[in-house]
Design a protein around this motif. Structure first.
Motif, mmCIF file in Angstrom:
data_model
loop_
_atom_site.group_PDB
_atom_site.id
_atom_site.type_symbol
_atom_site.label_atom_id
_atom_site.label_comp_id
_atom_site.label_asym_id
_atom_site.label_seq_id
_atom_site.Cartn_x
_atom_site.Cartn_y
_atom_site.Cartn_z
ATOM 1 N N CYS A 19 0.752 -1.112 0.042
ATOM 2 C CA CYS A 19 0.151 -0.075 0.020
ATOM 3 C C CYS A 19 0.961 1.280 0.138
ATOM 4 O O CYS A 19 1.968 1.404 0.765
ATOM 5 N N LYS A 20 0.262 2.257 -0.747
ATOM 6 C CA LYS A 20 1.241 3.582 -0.810
ATOM 7 C C LYS A 20 1.376 4.279 0.570
ATOM 8 O O LYS A 20 2.349 4.543 1.035
ATOM 9 N N ASP A 21 0.210 4.401 1.247
ATOM 10 C CA ASP A 21 0.400 5.553 2.314
ATOM 11 C C ASP A 21 0.319 5.038 3.699
ATOM 12 O O ASP A 21 -0.604 5.479 4.462
ATOM 13 N N SER A 22 0.838 3.696 3.805
ATOM 14 C CA SER A 22 0.606 3.068 5.064
ATOM 15 C C SER A 22 2.225 2.397 5.427
ATOM 16 O O SER A 22 3.109 2.546 4.618
ATOM 17 N N ASP A 23 2.154 1.534 6.511
ATOM 18 C CA ASP A 23 3.436 1.108 6.998
ATOM 19 C C ASP A 23 3.662 -0.477 6.464
ATOM 20 O O ASP A 23 4.334 -1.185 7.076
ATOM 21 N N CYS A 24 2.861 -0.699 5.443
ATOM 22 C CA CYS A 24 2.745 -2.104 5.161
ATOM 23 C C CYS A 24 4.291 -2.639 4.532
ATOM 24 O O CYS A 24 4.729 -3.692 5.036
ATOM 25 N N GLU A 25 4.856 -1.929 3.846
ATOM 26 C CA GLU A 25 6.364 -2.230 3.512
ATOM 27 C C GLU A 25 7.008 -2.289 4.924
ATOM 28 O O GLU A 25 8.002 -3.293 4.734
ATOM 29 N N GLU A 26 7.097 -1.384 5.538
ATOM 30 C CA GLU A 26 8.115 -1.472 6.828
ATOM 31 C C GLU A 26 7.676 -2.616 7.576
ATOM 32 O O GLU A 26 8.518 -3.570 7.899
ATOM 33 N N ARG A 27 6.272 -2.896 7.546
ATOM 34 C CA ARG A 27 6.200 -4.242 8.546
ATOM 35 C C ARG A 27 6.226 -5.518 7.906
ATOM 36 O O ARG A 27 6.861 -6.403 8.419
ATOM 37 N N ALA A 28 6.344 -5.466 6.620
ATOM 38 C CA ALA A 28 6.722 -6.623 5.774
ATOM 39 C C ALA A 28 8.181 -7.164 5.875
ATOM 40 O O ALA A 28 8.644 -8.178 6.098
ATOM 41 N N MET A 29 8.830 -5.956 5.617
ATOM 42 C CA MET A 29 10.170 -5.966 5.671
ATOM 43 C C MET A 29 10.815 -6.533 7.034
ATOM 44 O O MET A 29 11.746 -7.326 7.215
ATOM 45 N N ARG A 30 10.068 -5.914 8.267
ATOM 46 C CA ARG A 30 10.457 -6.287 9.541
ATOM 47 C C ARG A 30 10.292 -7.874 9.871
ATOM 48 O O ARG A 30 10.816 -8.832 10.345
ATOM 49 N N PHE A 31 8.978 -8.394 9.261
ATOM 50 C CA PHE A 31 8.544 -9.757 9.343
ATOM 51 C C PHE A 31 9.562 -10.421 8.485
ATOM 52 O O PHE A 31 9.887 -11.814 9.018
ATOM 53 N N TYR A 32 9.953 -10.246 7.227
ATOM 54 C CA TYR A 32 10.817 -11.246 6.802
ATOM 55 C C TYR A 32 12.073 -11.327 6.973
ATOM 56 O O TYR A 32 12.804 -12.374 7.208
ATOM 57 N N GLY A 33 12.688 -10.165 7.702
ATOM 58 C CA GLY A 33 13.853 -10.110 8.616
ATOM 59 C C GLY A 33 13.987 -10.816 9.892
ATOM 60 O O GLY A 33 14.779 -11.759 10.034
ATOM 61 N N ARG A 34 12.932 -10.955 10.607
ATOM 62 C CA ARG A 34 12.641 -11.761 11.684
ATOM 63 C C ARG A 34 12.366 -13.084 11.446
ATOM 64 O O ARG A 34 13.123 -14.073 12.023
ATOM 65 N N ARG A 35 11.980 -13.371 10.516
ATOM 66 C CA ARG A 35 11.619 -14.823 10.013
ATOM 67 C C ARG A 35 12.862 -15.487 9.506
ATOM 68 O O ARG A 35 13.099 -16.617 9.875
#
Length: 129
Positions: A19-35
Motif C-alpha cells: 500500500c502507498k500511504d501506509s506502513d505495510c512495506e516496513e512491517r513486511a520487511m520487519r517480518f521477513y527479516g525476523r523470519r
C-alpha cells in the motif's frame, strides 16, 4: 487487481507490492527479516515438539498421567513458539498475505493451548482414579 503483500488490500497499480500511504512495506520487511533470522530455531523447536508429543502419546499408553502431562507441556511450548513466531508455509502467504496468515497461525497457537488444557485435565482425571 493486484493485492498488497502485507495486508491484502487492492493496489492502484500492478507495479506496487505494498500500500502507498501506509506502513505495510516496513512491517513486511520487519517480518521477513525476523523470519529469516529465526526460522532455523523455529524449525528445530517444531520438530522437537512433534517428536516429544508422539513419545508422550506412547508413554500415555503405559502411564496415562505421565504421558498426558508430557503432551500438555509440549503443546504449551509449541503454542508459545507459534504465538511468538507465527510462520507458515510460503503458499499460505501467497494465498492470504502476511497479516491474515499470521492471524490464522496465532489462532492455531491458541487452539494448541486449549488442547494442552485438555491433556492436563486428562492427567488430573487419571491421577484421581
Amino acid at each position: 487487481m493486484k493485492k498488497c503483500d502485507y495486508c491484502g488490500k487492492e493496489l492502484d497499480s500492478y507495479h506496487l507490492m505494498y500500500c502507498k500511504d501506509s506502513d505495510c512495506e516496513e512491517r513486511a520487511m520487519r517480518f521477513y527479516g525476523r523470519r529469516t533470522a529465526t526460522e532455523n530455531v523455529f524449525g528445530i523447536i517444531n520438530i522437537a515438539c512433534v517428536v516429544l508429543i508422539m513419545v508422550g502419546l506412547i508413554v500415555a499408553v503405559f502411564s496415562p498421567v505421565v504421558g498426558n502431562i508430557m503432551v500438555a507441556v509440549t503443546l504449551v511450548v509449541l503454542a508459545i513458539t507459534i504465538l511468538i513466531m507465527p510462520y507458515a508455509p510460503e503458499s499460505f502467504y501467497k494465498k492470504w498475505r502476511i497479516k491474515k496468515t499470521s492471524r490464522v497461525v496465532r489462532i492455531v497457537g491458541v487452539i494448541l493451548i486449549a488442547a494442552a488444557f485438555a491433556f492436563a485435565g486428562a492427567a488430573i482425571y487419571y491421577s484421581t482414579r
